[in-house]
Design a protein around this motif. Structure first.
Motif, PDB file in Angstrom:
ATOM      1  N   LYS A   5       0.415  -1.502  -0.328  1.00  0.00           N
ATOM      2  CA  LYS A   5      -0.028   0.220   0.095  1.00  0.00           C
ATOM      3  C   LYS A   5       0.905   1.295  -0.455  1.00  0.00           C
ATOM      4  O   LYS A   5       1.928   0.895   0.307  1.00  0.00           O
ATOM      5  CB  LYS A   5      -1.114   0.132   1.284  1.00  0.00           C
ATOM      6  CG  LYS A   5      -0.320   0.195   2.130  1.00  0.00           C
ATOM      7  CD  LYS A   5      -1.279   0.545   3.591  1.00  0.00           C
ATOM      8  CE  LYS A   5      -0.812   0.578   4.382  1.00  0.00           C
ATOM      9  NZ  LYS A   5      -1.713   1.593   5.947  1.00  0.00           N
ATOM     10  N   ASP A  25      -5.436   6.639 -10.287  1.00  0.00           N
ATOM     11  CA  ASP A  25      -6.347   5.445  -9.694  1.00  0.00           C
ATOM     12  C   ASP A  25      -6.831   5.585  -7.728  1.00  0.00           C
ATOM     13  O   ASP A  25      -7.085   4.368  -7.480  1.00  0.00           O
ATOM     14  CB  ASP A  25      -6.195   4.209 -10.692  1.00  0.00           C
ATOM     15  CG  ASP A  25      -6.562   4.349 -11.746  1.00  0.00           C
ATOM     16  OD1 ASP A  25      -7.707   5.026 -11.905  1.00  0.00           O
ATOM     17  OD2 ASP A  25      -6.203   3.036 -12.580  1.00  0.00           O
ATOM     18  N   ASP A  26      -5.482   5.616  -7.356  1.00  0.00           N
ATOM     19  CA  ASP A  26      -4.921   5.598  -6.324  1.00  0.00           C
ATOM     20  C   ASP A  26      -4.264   7.178  -5.164  1.00  0.00           C
ATOM     21  O   ASP A  26      -4.056   7.073  -3.935  1.00  0.00           O
ATOM     22  CB  ASP A  26      -3.248   5.076  -5.775  1.00  0.00           C
ATOM     23  CG  ASP A  26      -3.788   3.455  -6.237  1.00  0.00           C
ATOM     24  OD1 ASP A  26      -4.320   2.968  -5.717  1.00  0.00           O
ATOM     25  OD2 ASP A  26      -2.828   3.262  -7.133  1.00  0.00           O
ATOM     26  N   VAL A  27      -4.133   7.696  -6.363  1.00  0.00           N
ATOM     27  CA  VAL A  27      -3.925   9.502  -5.255  1.00  0.00           C
ATOM     28  C   VAL A  27      -4.704  10.570  -6.610  1.00  0.00           C
ATOM     29  O   VAL A  27      -5.012  10.283  -6.889  1.00  0.00           O
ATOM     30  CB  VAL A  27      -2.590   9.833  -5.479  1.00  0.00           C
ATOM     31  CG1 VAL A  27      -2.205  11.262  -4.477  1.00  0.00           C
ATOM     32  CG2 VAL A  27      -1.783   8.415  -4.892  1.00  0.00           C
ATOM     33  N   THR A  28      -5.177  11.225  -5.200  1.00  0.00           N
ATOM     34  CA  THR A  28      -5.800  12.611  -5.726  1.00  0.00           C
ATOM     35  C   THR A  28      -5.579  13.602  -4.755  1.00  0.00           C
ATOM     36  O   THR A  28      -4.359  13.581  -4.235  1.00  0.00           O
ATOM     37  CB  THR A  28      -8.144  12.265  -5.415  1.00  0.00           C
ATOM     38  OG1 THR A  28      -8.123  12.430  -4.172  1.00  0.00           O
ATOM     39  CG2 THR A  28      -8.325  11.282  -6.597  1.00  0.00           C
ATOM     40  N   ASP A  30      -5.793  17.217  -3.131  1.00  0.00           N
ATOM     41  CA  ASP A  30      -7.004  17.738  -1.889  1.00  0.00           C
ATOM     42  C   ASP A  30      -6.988  20.037  -2.566  1.00  0.00           C
ATOM     43  O   ASP A  30      -6.257  19.767  -3.686  1.00  0.00           O
ATOM     44  CB  ASP A  30      -7.146  18.207  -0.606  1.00  0.00           C
ATOM     45  CG  ASP A  30      -5.740  18.383  -0.399  1.00  0.00           C
ATOM     46  OD1 ASP A  30      -5.129  19.435  -0.869  1.00  0.00           O
ATOM     47  OD2 ASP A  30      -5.142  18.304   0.809  1.00  0.00           O
ATOM     48  N   LEU A  37      -5.041   9.997  -0.498  1.00  0.00           N
ATOM     49  CA  LEU A  37      -4.823   7.669  -1.352  1.00  0.00           C
ATOM     50  C   LEU A  37      -5.631   7.701  -0.936  1.00  0.00           C
ATOM     51  O   LEU A  37      -6.757   7.653   0.122  1.00  0.00           O
ATOM     52  CB  LEU A  37      -3.862   7.542  -0.339  1.00  0.00           C
ATOM     53  CG  LEU A  37      -2.140   8.062  -0.341  1.00  0.00           C
ATOM     54  CD1 LEU A  37      -1.474   7.218   1.109  1.00  0.00           C
ATOM     55  CD2 LEU A  37      -1.883   7.445  -1.464  1.00  0.00           C
ATOM     56  N   ARG A  38      -6.347   6.881  -1.625  1.00  0.00           N
ATOM     57  CA  ARG A  38      -7.262   5.955  -1.469  1.00  0.00           C
ATOM     58  C   ARG A  38      -7.340   5.004  -0.882  1.00  0.00           C
ATOM     59  O   ARG A  38      -8.504   4.229  -0.101  1.00  0.00           O
ATOM     60  CB  ARG A  38      -8.060   5.760  -3.419  1.00  0.00           C
ATOM     61  CG  ARG A  38      -8.171   6.489  -4.409  1.00  0.00           C
ATOM     62  CD  ARG A  38      -8.845   6.571  -5.339  1.00  0.00           C
ATOM     63  NE  ARG A  38      -8.565   7.219  -6.136  1.00  0.00           N
ATOM     64  CZ  ARG A  38      -9.849   8.260  -7.185  1.00  0.00           C
ATOM     65  NH1 ARG A  38     -10.087   7.122  -7.796  1.00  0.00           N
ATOM     66  NH2 ARG A  38      -9.366   9.242  -7.407  1.00  0.00           N
ATOM     67  N   ARG A  40      -6.291   1.855  -1.125  1.00  0.00           N
ATOM     68  CA  ARG A  40      -6.284   0.627  -1.486  1.00  0.00           C
ATOM     69  C   ARG A  40      -5.376  -0.267  -1.689  1.00  0.00           C
ATOM     70  O   ARG A  40      -3.777   0.608  -1.516  1.00  0.00           O
ATOM     71  CB  ARG A  40      -7.020   0.271  -2.246  1.00  0.00           C
ATOM     72  CG  ARG A  40      -6.822   1.115  -3.527  1.00  0.00           C
ATOM     73  CD  ARG A  40      -8.055   0.880  -4.898  1.00  0.00           C
ATOM     74  NE  ARG A  40      -6.887   1.202  -6.017  1.00  0.00           N
ATOM     75  CZ  ARG A  40      -6.187   0.586  -6.522  1.00  0.00           C
ATOM     76  NH1 ARG A  40      -5.927  -0.618  -6.623  1.00  0.00           N
ATOM     77  NH2 ARG A  40      -5.783   1.198  -8.055  1.00  0.00           N
TER      78      ARG A  40
END
Length: 67
Positions: A5, A25-28, A30, A37-38, A40
């Motif tokens: 992870k 797919d894993d990080v957006t 703010d 982090l998502r 997952r």
């Protein structure tokens, strides 16, 4: 098989946003440009890209950890 992870060392993160570009797919980001982090598990197919993203972090704040 070992699970992995992503983690962020907040004492190092400067909000460059490269992690979100490399791993959308894993990080957006703010509203201030800091990563979210998502949380997952990283799949075996994503492991190479996750390692590359951790190595590419300008502040060395993104880490790939075994769980």
């Amino acid at each position: 098989m070992t699970d992995h992870k992503l983690e962020i060392d907040w004492t190092r993160c400067d909000g460059h946003g490269l992690c979100a570009t490399l791993l959308p797919d894993d990080v957006t980001l703010d509203e201030w440009g800091f990563p979210v982090l998502r949380g997952r598990r990283i799949t075996p197919g994503e492991l190479t890209n996750a390692r590359r993203a951790a190595l590419a972090c300008p502040a060395l704040a993104l880490r790939l950890q075994r769980t």
